[in-house]
Design an enzyme around this catalytic site. Structure first.
Site, PDB file in Angstrom:
ATOM      1  N   LYS A  14      -0.928  -3.611  20.454  1.00 54.93           N
ATOM      2  CA  LYS A  14      -1.360  -5.013  20.568  1.00 54.93           C
ATOM      3  C   LYS A  14      -0.168  -5.961  20.710  1.00 54.93           C
ATOM      4  O   LYS A  14      -0.199  -6.881  21.520  1.00 54.93           O
ATOM      5  CB  LYS A  14      -2.187  -5.429  19.339  1.00 54.93           C
ATOM      6  N   ARG A  89      -9.584  -9.384  11.241  1.00 52.09           N
ATOM      7  CA  ARG A  89      -9.549  -7.994  10.793  1.00 52.09           C
ATOM      8  C   ARG A  89     -10.731  -7.653   9.896  1.00 52.09           C
ATOM      9  O   ARG A  89     -10.845  -6.514   9.442  1.00 52.09           O
ATOM     10  CB  ARG A  89      -8.273  -7.784  10.004  1.00 52.09           C
ATOM     11  N   ARG A 128       7.997   4.171  15.294  1.00 54.61           N
ATOM     12  CA  ARG A 128       8.359   2.756  15.171  1.00 54.61           C
ATOM     13  C   ARG A 128       9.089   2.520  13.842  1.00 54.61           C
ATOM     14  O   ARG A 128      10.019   1.728  13.770  1.00 54.61           O
ATOM     15  CB  ARG A 128       7.085   1.902  15.240  1.00 54.61           C
ATOM     16  N   ARG A 134      10.145  -1.773   9.026  1.00 53.36           N
ATOM     17  CA  ARG A 134       8.932  -2.118   8.287  1.00 53.36           C
ATOM     18  C   ARG A 134       8.610  -1.018   7.289  1.00 53.36           C
ATOM     19  O   ARG A 134       8.369   0.118   7.685  1.00 53.36           O
ATOM     20  CB  ARG A 134       7.764  -2.293   9.270  1.00 53.36           C
ATOM     21  N   ARG A 146      -3.562   2.497   6.167  1.00 48.33           N
ATOM     22  CA  ARG A 146      -3.803   1.402   7.118  1.00 48.33           C
ATOM     23  C   ARG A 146      -4.877   1.791   8.128  1.00 48.33           C
ATOM     24  O   ARG A 146      -5.726   0.974   8.501  1.00 48.33           O
ATOM     25  CB  ARG A 146      -2.511   1.023   7.840  1.00 48.33           C
TER      26      ARG A 146
HETATM   27  P1  ADP Z   1      -0.378  -3.191  12.305  1.00 46.96           P
HETATM   28  O1  ADP Z   1       0.672  -2.614  13.184  1.00 46.96           O
HETATM   29  O2  ADP Z   1      -0.717  -2.340  11.127  1.00 46.96           O
HETATM   30  O3  ADP Z   1      -1.573  -3.655  13.055  1.00 46.96           O
HETATM   31  P2  ADP Z   1       0.254  -5.898  11.414  1.00 46.96           P
HETATM   32  O4  ADP Z   1       1.647  -6.317  11.617  1.00 46.96           O
HETATM   33  O5  ADP Z   1      -0.809  -6.533  12.228  1.00 46.96           O
HETATM   34  O6  ADP Z   1       0.305  -4.349  11.582  1.00 46.96           O
HETATM   35  O7  ADP Z   1      -0.163  -6.058   9.867  1.00 46.96           O
HETATM   36  C1  ADP Z   1       0.587  -5.491   8.820  1.00 46.96           C
HETATM   37  C2  ADP Z   1      -0.140  -5.692   7.489  1.00 46.96           C
HETATM   38  O8  ADP Z   1      -0.343  -7.100   7.255  1.00 46.96           O
HETATM   39  C3  ADP Z   1      -1.524  -5.083   7.383  1.00 46.96           C
HETATM   40  O9  ADP Z   1      -1.484  -3.722   7.006  1.00 46.96           O
HETATM   41  C4  ADP Z   1      -2.168  -5.984   6.308  1.00 46.96           C
HETATM   42  O10 ADP Z   1      -1.726  -5.628   5.018  1.00 46.96           O
HETATM   43  C5  ADP Z   1      -1.597  -7.347   6.607  1.00 46.96           C
HETATM   44  N1  ADP Z   1      -2.452  -8.123   7.543  1.00 46.96           N
HETATM   45  C6  ADP Z   1      -2.122  -8.511   8.806  1.00 46.96           C
HETATM   46  N2  ADP Z   1      -3.130  -9.214   9.358  1.00 46.96           N
HETATM   47  C7  ADP Z   1      -4.128  -9.270   8.439  1.00 46.96           C
HETATM   48  C8  ADP Z   1      -5.430  -9.833   8.411  1.00 46.96           C
HETATM   49  N3  ADP Z   1      -5.935 -10.498   9.482  1.00 46.96           N
HETATM   50  N4  ADP Z   1      -6.191  -9.694   7.294  1.00 46.96           N
HETATM   51  C9  ADP Z   1      -5.705  -9.052   6.233  1.00 46.96           C
HETATM   52  N5  ADP Z   1      -4.488  -8.473   6.173  1.00 46.96           N
HETATM   53  C10 ADP Z   1      -3.702  -8.579   7.264  1.00 46.96           C
END
Ligand code: ADP
Length: 190
Positions: A14, A89, A128, A134, A146
């Site tokens: 994404k 989400r 990654r 991260r 996750r």
């Molecule tokens: P990923 O590569 O897992 O999609 P993101 O960078 O989008 O990673 O998100 C990393 C973390 O941030 C998630 O595992 C969650 O803990 C938190 N997070 C991100 N966006 C949301 C959201 N919209 N609602 C709840 N938690 C979120």
């Protein structure tokens, strides 16, 4: 306004595709993951609380991310459109987003989902993790958590947009440019 939700599990691509879309269409990228990581690096109270959850692969509370998005929408009133990445989400987040956008008369045009199987996701995230720095990418247990959070809480969000006839899904395996072209074809058809 060109408001799009880019959807898919962690590691689906994404962020990569969002970058290409904002370049081509002049949109604003709203990634809740990036916004949360920025709070963490600034050491804010919100960031400290969020970090505890994120490091375990757990979602942060809906009201926290909804508040961040609302703030960003207000701060970018003249935007041509937004790419929502990693948000909504949960179904509650999707409902809140519809309300926020209704007050601006600028609804979501569509949700585009990137389909990638779990084995490929785990491989991509571990790779990654080697240079992203991260913590949530470095540990296979957190990665699996996750993906589980995604399947339990996030996958149902697709149904929310299907019910509005706004859902399109494409294969997220292939070259970055091939996938981008497919996404762009979907956008052109909206
Ligand atoms: P990923 O590569 O897992 O999609 P993101 O960078 O989008 O990673 O998100 C990393 C973390 O941030 C998630 O595992 C969650 O803990 C938190 N997070 C991100 N966006 C949301 C959201 N919209 N609602 C709840 N938690 C979120």
């Amino acid at each position: 306004m060109l408001n799009l939700v880019l959807f898919g599990p962690p590691g689906a691509g994404k962020g990569t595709q969002s970058q290409k879309l904002i370049e081509k269409h002049g949109l604003i990228h709203l990634s809740t993951g990036d916004l949360l990581r920025s709070e963490i690096s600034q050491g804010t109270e919100l960031g400290l609380e969020a970090k505890k959850l994120m490091d375990h692969g757990t979602l942060v509370p809906d009201e926290v991310v909804i508040g961040m998005i609302s703030h960003k929408l207000d701060a970018n009133k003249d935007a041509k459109g937004f790419i929502f990445d990693g948000f909504p989400r949960t179904v509650a987040q999707a409902e809140a987003l519809d309300q926020l956008l209704a007050s601006k008369n600028a609804p979501i045009l569509g949700m585009i989902a990137l389909e990638v199987n779990d084995d490929e996701l785990e491989q991509r995230l571990l790779l990654r993790g080697k240079d992203s720095g991260r913590p949530d990418d470095a540990n296979p247990e957190v990665i699996r958590k996750r993906i589980k959070e995604y399947n339990d809480k996030t996958a149902p969000v697709a149904g929310f947009y299907k019910a509005q006839n706004k859902f399109k899904s494409i294969n997220g395996i292939g070259s970055i440019n091939e996938i981008f072209d497919e996404i762009d074809d979907v956008i052109a058809a909206y």
